[in-house]
Scaffold this active site. Structure first.
Site, PDB file in Angstrom:
ATOM      1  N   SER A 263      37.189 -27.570  81.606  1.00 49.21           N
ATOM      2  CA  SER A 263      38.493 -28.095  82.034  1.00 49.21           C
ATOM      3  C   SER A 263      38.295 -29.387  82.813  1.00 49.21           C
ATOM      4  CB  SER A 263      39.201 -27.072  82.915  1.00 49.21           C
ATOM      5  OG  SER A 263      38.508 -26.978  84.140  1.00 49.21           O
ATOM      6  N   LYS A 264      39.390 -29.894  83.328  1.00 46.47           N
ATOM      7  CA  LYS A 264      39.354 -31.157  84.087  1.00 46.47           C
ATOM      8  C   LYS A 264      38.351 -31.108  85.233  1.00 46.47           C
ATOM      9  CE  LYS A 264      43.706 -33.517  83.551  1.00 46.47           C
ATOM     10  NZ  LYS A 264      44.862 -32.590  83.466  1.00 46.47           N
TER      11      LYS A 264
END
Ligand code: GLU
Length: 489
Positions: A263-264
């Site tokens: 994810s980010k």
């Protein structure tokens, strides 16, 4: 008469919602759809799922189209430009342009009583939910409006309530065979009647997908595992319409090396970022195809054509794949080394802006072709070629215990030796022939070669001094040595 033996053409689709940048995980899903279709001589379709009018932006659609093209994952059917144009017989391929068709099907369900208008307000739904939770039940819509008397409907309309359309979910067990996960079963009792449209002009995801997969004759739905729970809803809708069921394959997540969902938090995973950093499309395609797909051999290098030939969905693993950037770097380095020099130089030019002409840059790029892992590194690796004055502390010129005076002596000797070489014979071989005997006379050749290299580059690490001096030319080489001497005295 022609009869059996006629095989259905495989048709897969990539159906992104253009609500943000395309990520590496998404690209892998595209790739599996693409490879599966091409392996079976089938058709790969791009469908833009832009029913969410607020969150869907043209900018993100462009991002998808552009990146797919850059990756070489060309769709056979789908939008082709920013206008309404498309290729394929089942268009348009943007959901925002298919409202009329959805309307027809929505009306059909409403008329058949398979769907109904629901007037419940958010407050009422929240209260229902709280009540169910307080009883320890899993929350779901109770079906209040399924059998609403028409008087009540009029009253709600007069009150200005805006109803949504719910699909009356049949209570049953839905089972489907997933090509990656095997048998999957769902008890639809847990689902509750789902909202399939906000109104006749605003259908929602689970509904539009079913209509489009049918209308576009999709045979295989290959998508991320986050959609598994949508599948029974979609199957129920297909059954309500009497549509055939596509074959499903839900691809597992990609995990970061820390085994949490990529994810980010792990940095920007958009394809655009990797593209900007100078990863090559062939490296990304090769890398992502091996994330979760096991070719059944130790082989690591696959061209697009080889992937198409070898790919099989049965070999896609159920376990999540781990995103290993070192592997991508390694593959990228491999594909960089495979480029011919003019090609590679062309690819490097955006990272070397305003630093010269293509062919003049070739010898510089050549010095680093062997060690580049991504194109963007070329900027920092070669900046010293383009700088007028190098900035480095004079101590960097000292090899090990060499003093200021020792270093100066080495540089003076070098300057003398180099001056003796004519412009016409200024090659790296000639430079080595003249310098090496002197360097080898020292306690260690580093005493001469280290300050030589630092004087030319101002860096701790770089290509070797002979190669660099060769590219810099005699005049610049001597000038940089003089500058280094000047620092020392
Ligand atoms: N539009 C959905 C998404 O972007 C994909 C739907 C599907 O593949 O069925 O997640």
């Amino acid at each position: 008469m022609m009869s059996s033996g006629k095989q259905t053409v495989v048709r897969t689709r990539f159906a992104p919602s253009p609500t943000g940048p395309m990520h590496m995980g998404t690209v892998r899903t595209v790739l599996f759809n693409y490879l599966f279709a091409k392996n079976r001589a089938g058709v790969f379709i791009l469908r833009i799922e832009d029913t969410d009018k607020e969150r869907s932006l043209k900018e993100w659609e462009d991002d998808i189209l552009e990146n797919l093209q850059w990756l070489g994952l060309q769709w056979d059917e789908g939008p082709i430009t920013q206008t309404q144009n498309y290729i394929g017989s089942y268009g348009p391929y943007r959901q925002s342009e298919r409202t009329e068709m959805y309307q027809k099907y929505l009306k059909q369900l409403l008329e058949q009583g398979r769907a109904y208008w629901c007037f419940c307000t958010q407050e009422e739904l929240d209260a229902q939910r709280q009540h169910q939770l307080s009883l320890g039940q899993a929350p779901k819509y109770t079906g209040t409006c399924r059998t609403l008397p028409s008087g009540k409907k009029d009253q709600y309309l007069n009150e200005g309530r805006s109803p949504v359309i719910r699909f009356a979910v049949e209570q049953k067990i839905i089972a489907f065979h997933d090509l990656i996960r095997g048998e999957i079963k769902f008890d639809t009792n847990l689902i509750g009647d789902i909202v399939i449209a906000k109104d006749l002009n605003t259908p929602l995801y689970n509904f539009t997908v079913v209509i489009d997969d049918f209308e576009m004759k999709i045979t295989h739905v290959i998508r991320g595992e986050e959609h598994i729970s949508n599948t029974p809803k979609q199957i129920l809708l297909q059954e309500a319409f009497g549509f055939s069921r596509p074959t499903y394959a839900h691809v597992s997540l990609i995990l970061a090396p820390d085994r949490t969902k990529l994810s980010k938090r792990h940095g920007d995973n958009s394809i655009t970022r990797f593209r900007k950093e100078g990863y090559l499309p062939e490296a990304i395609v090769n890398f992502l195809s091996l994330l979760g797909w096991n070719p059944g051999t130790e082989r690591e290098i696959f061209s697009s054509d080889e992937l198409i030939k070898e790919f099989s969905i049965e070999r896609v693993q159920k376990n999540p794949a781990i995103f290993n950037i070192q592997r991508l770097d390694w593959l990228n380095g491999f594909y960089i080394r495979k480029k011919d020099l003019p090609q590679l130089t062309k690819l490097c030019i955006p990272y070397l802006t305003a630093r010269g002409e293509g062919s003049a840059l070739e010898p510089i790029v050549a010095l680093y072709q062997e060690r580049l892992k991504k194109l963007s590194e070329i900027a920092e690796l070669t900046d010293f070629f383009f700088q007028k004055n190098l900035a480095y502390p004079k101590e960097l010129l000292y090899w090990k215990d060499a003093s200021d005076a020792d270093t100066k002596r080495m540089l003076d000797t070098l300057a003398q030796l180099l001056s003796s070489i004519g412009e016409g014979e200024w090659t790296k071989e000639k430079l080595a022939e003249i310098i090496m005997p002197q360097a080898e006379k020292q306690k260690n050749k580093g005493y001469m070669l280290w300050p030589f290299r630092v004087a030319l580059t101002g860096k701790k690490a770089s290509a070797g001094p002979f190669e660099i001096a060769h590219v810099l030319g005699k005049e610049k080489t001597l000038q940089r040595i003089q500058e280094a001497v000047a620092r020392l005295s």
